[in-house]
Design an enzyme around this catalytic site. Sequence first.
Site, short mmCIF file in Angstrom:
data_model
loop_
_atom_site.label_atom_id
_atom_site.label_comp_id
_atom_site.label_asym_id
_atom_site.label_seq_id
_atom_site.Cartn_x
_atom_site.Cartn_y
_atom_site.Cartn_z
N ARG A 38 0.81 -1.29 -0.09
CA ARG A 38 0.01 0.04 0.01
C ARG A 38 0.82 1.17 0.00
O ARG A 38 0.50 2.39 0.50
CB ARG A 38 -0.95 0.16 1.24
N ARG A 42 -3.83 6.43 0.75
CA ARG A 42 -4.10 7.59 1.27
C ARG A 42 -3.26 8.35 2.10
O ARG A 42 -3.59 9.30 2.76
CB ARG A 42 -5.55 7.31 2.05
N ARG A 51 -7.24 11.08 -6.13
CA ARG A 51 -8.52 10.23 -6.06
C ARG A 51 -9.72 10.99 -5.53
O ARG A 51 -10.78 10.42 -5.74
CB ARG A 51 -8.37 9.29 -4.89
N ASP A 87 -6.37 -3.42 -7.75
CA ASP A 87 -7.09 -3.98 -6.76
C ASP A 87 -7.41 -5.37 -6.91
O ASP A 87 -7.59 -5.65 -8.32
CB ASP A 87 -8.53 -3.51 -6.23
N TYR A 165 -14.55 -13.01 -0.45
CA TYR A 165 -15.23 -11.93 -0.55
C TYR A 165 -16.37 -11.96 -1.44
O TYR A 165 -17.44 -11.31 -1.34
CB TYR A 165 -14.39 -10.58 -1.37
O1 CP3 Z 1 0.28 0.36 -3.33
C1 CP3 Z 1 -0.20 -0.91 -3.22
O2 CP3 Z 1 -0.17 -1.53 -2.36
C2 CP3 Z 1 -0.98 -1.02 -4.58
C3 CP3 Z 1 -2.19 -1.04 -4.63
C4 CP3 Z 1 -3.14 -2.03 -3.82
C5 CP3 Z 1 -4.50 -1.58 -3.89
N1 CP3 Z 1 -5.17 -2.73 -3.17
C6 CP3 Z 1 -5.08 -0.42 -3.75
C7 CP3 Z 1 -6.14 -0.03 -2.86
C8 CP3 Z 1 -2.98 -3.28 -3.61
C9 CP3 Z 1 -1.91 -4.23 -3.92
C10 CP3 Z 1 -4.24 -3.74 -3.23
C11 CP3 Z 1 -4.57 -5.26 -2.90
C12 CP3 Z 1 -5.91 -5.43 -2.09
N2 CP3 Z 1 -7.06 -5.10 -2.05
C13 CP3 Z 1 -5.79 -6.51 -1.07
C14 CP3 Z 1 -4.70 -7.41 -0.56
C15 CP3 Z 1 -3.91 -6.62 0.32
C16 CP3 Z 1 -4.46 -6.71 1.55
O3 CP3 Z 1 -4.38 -5.53 2.09
O4 CP3 Z 1 -4.44 -7.77 2.35
C17 CP3 Z 1 -7.03 -6.61 -0.57
C18 CP3 Z 1 -7.85 -7.41 0.55
C19 CP3 Z 1 -8.05 -5.51 -1.15
C20 CP3 Z 1 -9.21 -5.31 -1.21
C21 CP3 Z 1 -9.33 -3.83 -0.70
N3 CP3 Z 1 -9.48 -2.73 -1.44
C22 CP3 Z 1 -9.65 -3.56 0.58
C23 CP3 Z 1 -9.94 -4.19 1.81
C24 CP3 Z 1 -9.72 -1.97 0.44
C25 CP3 Z 1 -9.84 -0.86 1.80
C26 CP3 Z 1 -11.20 -0.38 1.87
C27 CP3 Z 1 -10.97 0.92 2.89
O5 CP3 Z 1 -11.65 1.77 2.82
O6 CP3 Z 1 -10.01 0.91 3.45
C28 CP3 Z 1 -9.71 -1.66 -0.66
C29 CP3 Z 1 -9.49 -0.22 -1.31
C30 CP3 Z 1 -8.00 0.05 -1.73
N4 CP3 Z 1 -7.26 -0.56 -2.59
C31 CP3 Z 1 -7.51 1.27 -1.50
C32 CP3 Z 1 -6.05 1.25 -2.13
C33 CP3 Z 1 -4.99 2.25 -1.98
C34 CP3 Z 1 -7.98 2.39 -0.51
C35 CP3 Z 1 -9.19 2.94 -1.02
C36 CP3 Z 1 -9.07 4.37 -1.84
O7 CP3 Z 1 -7.80 4.80 -2.59
O8 CP3 Z 1 -9.82 4.92 -2.03
#
Ligand code: CP3
Length: 367
Positions: A38, A42, A51, A87, A165
């Site tokens: 990540r 954010r 974003r 994602d 999921y």
């Molecule tokens: O920098 C990075 O790591 C690259 C991008 C990345 C994202 N998601 C962007 C993202 C990666 C590698 C992921 C993988 C991902 N997505 C996983 C596996 C890694 C982990 O965390 O275990 C999972 C479980 C997801 C599903 C998912 N997507 C979740 C649980 C969330 C969080 C929701 C929240 O509100 O916090 C997301 C959203 C997400 N994916 C964000 C980012 C930067 C944050 C939301 C946003 O930018 O608005």
Amino acid sequence: MSKDGLILPKDFPQLQNDTFLRAARGEETEHVPVWCMRQAGRYLPEFRESRAGKDFFDTCRSPETCCELTLQPLRRFPFDAAIIFSDILVIPQAMGMDVQMVAGKGPTFPDPLKEPEDLQRLQAKVDVDKELGYVFKAITLTRHKIEGKVPLIGFTGAPWTLMSYMIEGGGSRTFSKAKRWLYRHPEASHMLLRMLTDVIVEYLLGQVAAGAQALQVFESHAGILGPVEFQEFSLPYLRDIARCVKDKLKEAGKDVPMIVFAKDAHYGLEDLSQSHYEVVGLDWTIDPRSARERTGGKVSLQGNMDPCAFYAPKERISDIVKKMLEGFGTRGYIANLGHGLYPDMDPESVGAFVEAVHQHSKQMIKQ
Ligand code: CP3
């Protein structure tokens, strides 16, 4: 440039820093490479600005925005690798499911899978170029725009994590709806896991063809399974993915290191180190020395600082990093967190982390 103005996956700028790739293969390096899960997120004000007001999955479908978000952390910190902004849930979408990112709640499936009959709603054979071509375009564009500074990592969710999921419909403390399938509908579970595995293999191959230089498989929900269920519903598919991707890449004369990150899968560490992945990613609950002993030098290791250590003062971060490096050793090691960064973290802590990894490891390697 191609007809539609998008850059093609060839003539990429030459890679200048291959420290991450060498460490993944267990080769000697001048310093320990470092990146953060990540790292595009954010906690960066520029990320929040890019974003702002935009739907999450619309952002994922814009190759230009994905490229910009991937490059943002590299402008601030001397990371040794970048991970493409995307994602894991784009795969269920490609299979025909609706997924929304709801502010304050996270990923949400309005119509999750409830019973085995619901599998019929899914697209079993996915044309990945058609459905996920936007990710491939983002990778190709980023490979060009990164100018060879560091390697670009592609990724996917692992079958069990995606299945959990798709059935649960979103995050959960227990994932009991998804686990109910494992105990009540084992055959349908295997059918779904197999469908996901097939799509994932094609998806990862497409990412490499588009320019990804390493691949990480996120089994984020491994810890929800016990050791017996892990052996049956997670590990075989993780193995299959690595084996199929590697076999196909070999035919094409390519070799791309693969990382498996099965969060909280303590009991699976020995097996994971013999699953055809070059690197095993670790969460912060595993002691570095015992992880080395248990994996017996068969693989490189990645991880595993507690992300919450970023709340510590900078000097403390440096000490924590030093201990972590001493535990893992500097060979066959990629420094990272044990899970992703949180939105409220201070970018300066990330800078302190990267600097500490580089400085301490350079000294240790010289000695
Ligand atoms: O920098 C990075 O790591 C690259 C991008 C990345 C994202 N998601 C962007 C993202 C990666 C590698 C992921 C993988 C991902 N997505 C996983 C596996 C890694 C982990 O965390 O275990 C999972 C479980 C997801 C599903 C998912 N997507 C979740 C649980 C969330 C969080 C929701 C929240 O509100 O916090 C997301 C959203 C997400 N994916 C964000 C980012 C930067 C944050 C939301 C946003 O930018 O608005």
